[in-house]
Design an enzyme around this catalytic site. Structure first.
Site, short mmCIF file in Angstrom:
data_model
loop_
_atom_site.label_atom_id
_atom_site.label_comp_id
_atom_site.label_asym_id
_atom_site.label_seq_id
_atom_site.Cartn_x
_atom_site.Cartn_y
_atom_site.Cartn_z
N GLU A 96 0.84 -1.20 0.00
CA GLU A 96 0.00 0.00 0.00
C GLU A 96 0.88 1.26 0.00
O GLU A 96 1.98 1.26 0.54
CB GLU A 96 -0.91 0.00 1.23
CG GLU A 96 -1.95 -1.11 1.14
CD GLU A 96 -2.90 -1.16 2.32
OE1 GLU A 96 -4.10 -1.37 2.09
OE2 GLU A 96 -2.46 -0.99 3.47
N CYS A 149 3.47 8.54 1.38
CA CYS A 149 4.00 7.58 2.36
C CYS A 149 4.31 6.30 1.59
O CYS A 149 3.41 5.60 1.12
CB CYS A 149 2.92 7.38 3.42
SG CYS A 149 3.43 6.31 4.74
N CYS A 164 6.50 -6.69 7.01
CA CYS A 164 7.67 -6.25 7.79
C CYS A 164 8.09 -7.41 8.69
O CYS A 164 7.23 -8.06 9.29
CB CYS A 164 7.29 -5.03 8.65
SG CYS A 164 8.68 -4.33 9.55
N CYS A 224 6.42 -4.98 15.75
CA CYS A 224 6.06 -3.98 16.75
C CYS A 224 4.61 -4.22 17.15
O CYS A 224 3.74 -4.38 16.29
CB CYS A 224 6.25 -2.57 16.20
SG CYS A 224 7.95 -2.27 15.69
N CYS A 236 1.58 -2.21 15.64
CA CYS A 236 1.56 -1.93 14.21
C CYS A 236 0.91 -3.06 13.42
O CYS A 236 1.30 -4.22 13.56
CB CYS A 236 3.00 -1.69 13.73
SG CYS A 236 3.11 -1.49 11.95
N CYS A 273 -1.02 5.98 10.00
CA CYS A 273 0.23 5.33 10.45
C CYS A 273 -0.08 4.01 11.12
O CYS A 273 -0.88 3.95 12.04
CB CYS A 273 0.92 6.18 11.51
SG CYS A 273 1.54 7.71 10.92
N1 SAH Z 1 9.19 0.68 9.81
C1 SAH Z 1 9.46 2.04 9.92
C2 SAH Z 1 8.59 2.92 9.04
C3 SAH Z 1 7.13 2.55 8.91
S1 SAH Z 1 6.06 2.79 10.28
C4 SAH Z 1 9.33 2.49 11.34
O1 SAH Z 1 8.82 1.74 12.16
O2 SAH Z 1 9.78 3.59 11.63
C5 SAH Z 1 5.73 4.56 10.31
C6 SAH Z 1 5.40 5.09 11.72
O3 SAH Z 1 4.09 4.69 12.17
C7 SAH Z 1 6.36 4.55 12.76
O4 SAH Z 1 6.76 5.56 13.65
C8 SAH Z 1 5.50 3.55 13.48
O5 SAH Z 1 5.99 3.24 14.72
C9 SAH Z 1 4.16 4.23 13.50
N2 SAH Z 1 3.04 3.35 13.81
C10 SAH Z 1 2.97 2.01 13.61
N3 SAH Z 1 1.77 1.54 14.02
C11 SAH Z 1 1.07 2.60 14.47
C12 SAH Z 1 -0.26 2.75 14.98
N4 SAH Z 1 -1.09 1.72 15.07
N5 SAH Z 1 -0.67 3.98 15.34
C13 SAH Z 1 0.16 5.05 15.19
N6 SAH Z 1 1.41 4.97 14.68
C14 SAH Z 1 1.87 3.76 14.34
FE1 SF4 Z 2 7.70 -2.76 10.91
FE2 SF4 Z 2 5.49 -1.58 11.77
FE3 SF4 Z 2 7.55 -1.91 13.41
FE4 SF4 Z 2 7.73 -0.13 11.41
S1 SF4 Z 2 6.31 -0.03 13.14
S2 SF4 Z 2 9.28 -1.64 12.02
S3 SF4 Z 2 6.51 -1.20 9.83
S4 SF4 Z 2 6.32 -3.56 12.49
#
Ligand code: SAH
Ligand code: SF4
Length: 382
Positions: free
Chosen positions: A116, A129, A136, A140, A143, A365
């Protein structure tokens, strides 16, 4: 030294990285090739070097997709190019529009995997974005992308393709001088860009090239969950803006929220940030901090955060948690966000709260996730 193409074994439970897809008609896509590669191509065709510059201008400056339009090349040469090469875009499976103007593309790669890409418009600019991987490998907790099982690195062609598609959509080849809809790139889509460093770096060099798409390094932000050894290198080689997904100020909590922390704990991550070149007040690191109710949003957390980043040219981006189906957390209350933000601001750091965009189409995000999974052989054929 960490091989940027291969994620650390302990953190990559899915050994499902797939090879780059090839196209059905067997022709090679020119999108994603570097200037040097285009030069080599013409060399093998026995053509002069300036052809590469011409073609570069057509592909990345004018957005041409058809060799027939490249009228400053001979018909014979165009026919030869047509035979073995193409100028392609990713296939759009679906385009969704949010009520707030955000757009989300679901893109299908030739091997069937999906990613996406999201465009977030503002009054006087707009950010795309961009995804760097299908899924991934990092998991996390907050996420959605991290719950997707299948992972493969995107190729430079697939990364640049997302930007080109967006420019097509807004008719910005080369487009108006002002009020452009695509002015900024954030590497904040699906995937961890520093686990696919070589491809991301190659794609960003193409996107930044002044005779092509020409988005300046100051308008490109690379977000990482903390692949510490590659942070200074990315700064030296690319010079783009850096964002760090911090999300917790104690290792015990960050180990849970961002499991990569077990490999590169907070102290090591911040030491790497301090080595990021050319930091100044005009070029600050953004620390992203997702606000999770009752988990990481206390006043003590805020105070520890400012202690950790003291002395760094930095700002803190507070991201209200964006829920997704089955997500284990809740968004912090407005009061908690305000108190947290006040402490960070009083310590001299700008601390904007990121307005969630495109939540209605799961484009905000951390909400991105596709159905990509490897076809498993059925029992009957096993
Ligand atoms: N993998 C990279 C970039 C993609 S995520 C990273 O983690 O930095 C982009 C941003 O969205 C990151 O700061 C991530 O931590 C945040 N993010 C992920 N899940 C989220 C959620 N459910 N609500 C708000 N921000 C989130
Ligand atoms: Fe991967 Fe989501 Fe963690 Fe970014 S926030 S490193 S996309 S699992």
């Amino acid at each position: 030294m960490l091989d940027p193409q291969i994620s650390p074994p302990s953190l990559a439970p899915f050994k499902e990285a797939l090879p780059a897809p090839s196209h059905a008609d067997g022709r090679t896509n020119l999108v994603g090739m570097s200037r040097e590669e285009l030069g080599d191509l013409f060399k093998t065709m026995g053509e002069p070097a300036f052809r590469a510059k011409q073609l570069w201008g057509w592909i990345y400056g004018k957005g041409a997709r058809d060799f027939a339009d490249m009228t400053d090349m001979s018909k014979k040469l165009r026919a030869k190019l047509e035979e073995g090469y193409a100028v392609r875009r990713p296939h759009v499976s679906r385009l969704q529009d949010s009520i707030d103007g955000t757009k989300k593309w679901l893109l299908r790669m030739p091997d069937g995997q999906e990613i996406e890409t999201v465009h977030i418009p503002e009054d006087d600019r707009g950010a795309l974005c961009v995804s760097s991987q299908v899924g991934c490998t990092l998991t996390c907790k907050f996420c959605h992308t991290g719950t997707q099982r299948l992972v493969r690195n995107l190729t430079p062609e697939e990364i640049v393709g997302q930007v080109m598609l967006c420019k097509d959509t807004f008719d910005e080849w080369p487009g108006p001088e002002t009020n452009r809809k695509l002015t900024n790139i954030v590497m904040m889509g699906m995937g961890e860009p520093l686990f696919n460093y070589e491809n991301v770096a190659k794609a960003l060099r193409i996107i930044m090239d002044a005779e092509g798409i020409a988005i300046s390094k100051r308008r490109i932000t690379l977000s990482t969950s903390g692949v510490a050894p590659l942070i200074p290198r990315a700064g030296e080689e690319l010079g783009v803006m850096l964002a760090i997904s911090l999300h917790a100020v104690r290792d015990d909590l960050r180990d849970v929220l961002v499991p990569l922390n077990k490999k590169y704990p907070i102290a090591e991550l911040l030491a790497a940030c301090r080595k990021y070149p050319t930091l100044s007040n005009a070029r600050r690191i953004t620390f992203e901090y997702v606000m999770l109710k009752g988990v990481n949003d206390s006043e003590a957390d805020a105070r520890e955060l400012v202690r950790l980043i003291a002395g760094l040219p930095a700002k803190v981006n507070l991201i209200p948690f964006n829920p997704w189906p089955g997500s284990p957390y809740e968004t912090s209350t407005q009061g908690a966000i305000d108190r947290f933000s006040r402490i960070v601001m009083d310590a001299g750091f700008s601390s904007p709260v990121r307005t969630p965009r495109g939540r209605d189409i799961l484009a905000a995000c951390g909400q991105l996730k596709t159905e990509s999974r490897r076809e498993r052989p059925s029992r009957a054929t096993e």
